[in-house]
Design an enzyme around this catalytic site. Structure first.
Site, PDB file in Angstrom:
ATOM      1  CB  SER A 293      -0.872   0.022   1.253  1.00  0.00           C
ATOM      2  OG  SER A 293      -0.118   0.464   2.377  1.00  0.00           O
ATOM      3  CG  ASP A 294       1.681   5.827  -0.972  1.00  0.00           C
ATOM      4  OD1 ASP A 294       2.630   5.820  -0.158  1.00  0.00           O
ATOM      5  OD2 ASP A 294       1.601   6.679  -1.872  1.00  0.00           O
ATOM      6  CD1 TRP A 295       1.834   7.363   5.877  1.00  0.00           C
ATOM      7  CD2 TRP A 295       4.010   6.876   5.825  1.00  0.00           C
ATOM      8  NE1 TRP A 295       2.350   7.691   7.094  1.00  0.00           N
ATOM      9  CE2 TRP A 295       3.694   7.409   7.098  1.00  0.00           C
ATOM     10  CE3 TRP A 295       5.334   6.512   5.574  1.00  0.00           C
ATOM     11  CZ2 TRP A 295       4.640   7.582   8.103  1.00  0.00           C
ATOM     12  CZ3 TRP A 295       6.281   6.689   6.576  1.00  0.00           C
ATOM     13  CH2 TRP A 295       5.929   7.212   7.823  1.00  0.00           C
TER      14      TRP A 295
END
Ligand code: NOJ
Length: 751
Positions: A293-295
């Site tokens: 995932s992104d942050w």
């Protein structure tokens, strides 16, 4: 004048054996050995659900590159020891990574950690920002710079970079255009491949290769209004035709991971998109690497209004195809319960965990978890002078000569007094650019210093800022004008500072910051020739500069060796050869803007006529078009020949022509092939880049250039999302820029 490095021998140490690898078939993720397969299988059989979830939990160490404060070191150590963390980001250095790995080795199953980091444009040696480096159109060089970044990062214990960003971006208000390869899918795909091959050393497994990440999957570059993290809404046909090709190229090059994105795409957060991550990536593309995932983006599905809470978000993300949760702690909190309740099926959890373990095996971490954390190697790799030479070459090849009226540049030897004026004349940190791992501004030569070092003996060089980069005050303008008056030539260093582009750096006004345009006008009032050097990580509105400066050299944010490269280019020790990978508009009102626009039913003509697709207050054309870039020499394109006037849809033809350096100095030309499908089941863009070559020629020399015209050149994504070549007439155009086409041929595709 040759774009050659002074110390070729040093460079040989890091050069790739390009001829040897050129013939290699498409790289894929290396297959797992039988021993590693058995090892992963045996481990999986022993793992509890909590331990499996731990492998999918990624947390940040010291530095935050997102909004959540990182946990304290002792909490992290305890979590690692208990097997609740599978990978970490933002821990770096051989010593620190070794320390964390030692904690992991105290966990029940002794599964090593993966260490990830954003290595965006170099690790210790800083290369031009990725958009700038793309302007070189030099795939060997781009692969080389990623290779060096990997050599340095891996020596500091890093296994995994969150790069390259391969988002196509056509809105320069979006600060992240800086991190990508610009507006074009074809160029973007070629650059994506080069960067992946460079980071991964073509084949993962050696200790100086790092896992690369194709990010942000998908559509993030089309954030509405250029505002970061904003909504994306587009047809799937556009997505496939324009935004996905660089991702597909990265997958085909064997990229080890994909990162999904913060944005919703047609209402669905990318992180929760089963279509993107499972249907397309896994099933249609057969991708078997990791999806991260992104942050915090798993948790942000709650803010989007797509998930009710963590208990809802965890199964939504995992079932959609998101393997690892970066820093939202949602998997840590809620995934085990989701497995126990049946909201996530065990085989789905196992498939994600297996991908993570297999990657650790590919990197050899089960055999030696510390193999990347070697302080002696770290010391050597981070102080290798050959790396700096490649950074110099990259900066030289990335700077675009946008304008050169009456050959103002290179600076002629007769100039006796140069005034170097502007907020970036003495900048060091700004030359390096944003999003760095290591910044060493003390080792950066400024533009003014580089000019002094190269000006012939006896030349007077006056240096003056005029204002700082934010340029809120005009207090220094009068002195700047006075200095210009004394000089024979002004070099005006203007543009963006290092922290004005990148993530969270969207700008509604992409002109020069503050009152810099007024400074340009004041300096020009002195009536002396002005050569502007523009720094920035995105297309800027440069009308005022173009009006007052005879020459403009766009240096981007050029990295550790930027000052030296600018000096070399200004004095003609090196001939500029870069071309824009993204359109420079005349105004924000023209955005989004691309060379690959559509005809419309009422195209604007050369002469204004009513009821056309046009503005009443601006031309449609940009200030500087995609592919534009001048040289100190001239090139002629002659004798085009197409091997066949007609082919079948699966056939091939060859377009040949002669390129001649008709000027007086060595130069490199980026020759561009554009294609227009004249009548199709979907209206097609007026021209599309479908090939390019960078050709170096001595003065007077010629070369035969050849493009193969085939399915890849002629196909497009139709309304059913199939890649098709439709019968009919195609225009093939070759030239020096998207608005400087020199040769044309017509090809018929037969039914
Ligand atoms: C958020 C960014 O969007 C992404 O590109 C980056 O890799 C992560 N933060 C980690 O720093």
């Amino acid at each position: 004048m040759r774009s050659h490095l002074p110390a070729a021998a040093l460079l040989a140490a890091v050069m790739l054996p390009v001829a040897a690898v050129a013939a290699e078939a498409t790289a894929r993720l290396p297959a797992l050995s039988a021993e590693d397969s058995r090892r992963v299988g045996a481990l999986m059989a022993r793992m509890s659900v909590d331990e499996k979830v731990g492998q999918l939990n990624q947390v940040a160490g010291a530095d935050a590159t997102g909004p959540v404060s990182p946990a304290k070191a002792e909490d992290l150590a305890a979590a690692v020891r208990s097997g609740r963390i599978g990978s970490m980001l933002n821990i770096r250095g051989a010593a620190a990574t070794r320390q964390y790995q030692q904690w992991a080795m105290r966990s029940r199953l002794k599964i090593p950690l993966l260490f990830a980091l954003d290595v965006i444009h170099g690790y210790q040696t800083v290369f031009p920002v990725p958009l700038g480096e793309t302007a070189s159109w030099d795939l060997g060089l781009i692969e080389q710079s990623a290779r060096i970044a990997a050599i340095e990062a891996s020596a500091s214990g890093i296994h995994w970079t969150f790069a390259p960003m391969v988002d196509v971006a056509r809105d320069p208000r979006w600060g992240r255009v800086m991190e990508g390869a610009g507006e074009d899918p074809w160029l973007g795909a070629a650059v994506a491949r080069a960067r992946v091959l460079g980071f991964q050393k073509r084949r993962l497994g050696d200790t100086d290769a790092v896992m690369a990440t194709a990010k942000h999957f998908a559509g993030y570059g089309a954030a509405l209004a250029g505002r970061d993290y904003n909504t994306v809404d587009m047809s799937l046909q556009q997505l496939h035709d324009v935004y996905l090709p660089p991702f597909k190229a990265a997958a085909d090059a064997g990229v080890a991971s994909f990162m999904n994105a913060f944005n919703t795409l047609n209402g669905v957060p990318a992180t929760g998109s089963r279509y993107l991550q499972t249907t397309l990536l896994r099933r249609q593309w057969g991708y078997d690497g990791i999806v991260v995932s992104d942050w915090g983006s798993v948790g942000e599905m709650i803010t989007h209004g797509f998930a009710r809470d963590a208990a809802h978000a965890a199964p939504l993300a995992l079932n959609a195809g998101n393997d690892i949760d970066m820093e939202s702690h949602v998997y840590d909190k809620a995934l085990a319960a989701a497995v126990r309740s049946g909201a996530v099926a065990t085989p789905t959890l196992d498939a994600a965990v297996r991908r993570v373990l297999e990657m650790k095996a590919r990197l050899g971490l089960f055999k030696d978890p510390y193999r990347f954390s070697d302080e002696r190697r770290e010391r050597q790799a981070l102080s290798n002078p050959a790396h700096r030479l490649v950074a110099l070459e990259a900066a030289r090849k990335s700077a675009v000569l946008l304008k050169n009226h009456e050959r103002l540049l290179p600076i002629p030897p007769r100039v006796r007094h140069i005034a170097v004026i502007g907020p970036l004349a003495r900048a060091r940190r700004d030359l390096e650019g944003g999003w760095l791992v290591n910044s060493s501004p003390q080792h950066v030569v400024t533009i003014a210093e580089a000019i002094k070092a190269r000006a012939p003996a006896g030349t007077q060089v006056t240096v003056l800022d005029g204002c700082d980069v934010d340029c809120a005050s005009d207090a220094g303008f009068a002195a700047a004008e006075a200095a210009a008056l004394q000089a024979d030539l002004v070099v005006l260093a203007v543009g963006e500072g290092w922290d004005m582009t990148g993530e969270d750096r969207s700008r509604a006004d992409i002109g020069l910051p503050g009152r810099q345009n007024e400074l340009v006008q004041r300096v020009a009032r002195a009536g002396k020739p002005v050569a502007a050097v523009v720094l920035g990580g995105r297309p800027l509105i440069l009308n005022t500069v173009a009006e007052h400066a005879g020459a403009i050299l766009l240096a981007w944010l050029p990295g550790s060796e930027g000052g030296n490269a600018i000096g070399d280019l200004l004095f003609g020790h090196v001939n500029p050869s870069a071309k824009l990978p993204i359109t420079f508009p005349r105004s924000v009102g023209q955005i989004p803007i691309s060379y690959a626009h559509y005809m419309t039913g009422r195209p604007a003509g050369a002469v204004r006529a009513p009821y056309r697709s046009q503005y009443i207050d601006s031309p449609n054309t940009p200030l500087y078009a995609f592919g534009h870039g001048l040289s100190y020499t001239t090139f002629e394109y002659t004798a085009p020949a197409l091997s066949a006037a007609a082919i079948k849809a699966d056939g091939k033809a060859t377009l040949r022509f002669t390129l001649t350096n008709s000027g007086a100095v060595y130069g490199e030309e980026v020759v561009q092939l554009y294609v227009h499908d004249e009548v199709a089941s979907l209206a097609r863009p007026v021209r599309l880049l479908r090939g390019f070559r960078k050709v170096g020629l001595q003065p007077g020399a010629s070369a035969q250039v050849e493009f193969t015209i085939d399915r890849a050149t002629l196909s497009f994504i139709d309304a059913s999302l199939a890649s098709v070549v439709e019968p009919g007439s195609f225009r093939l155009m070759v030239g020096a820029a998207s608005d400087d086409l020199r040769l044309e041929a017509r090809l018929e595709v037969l039914p």
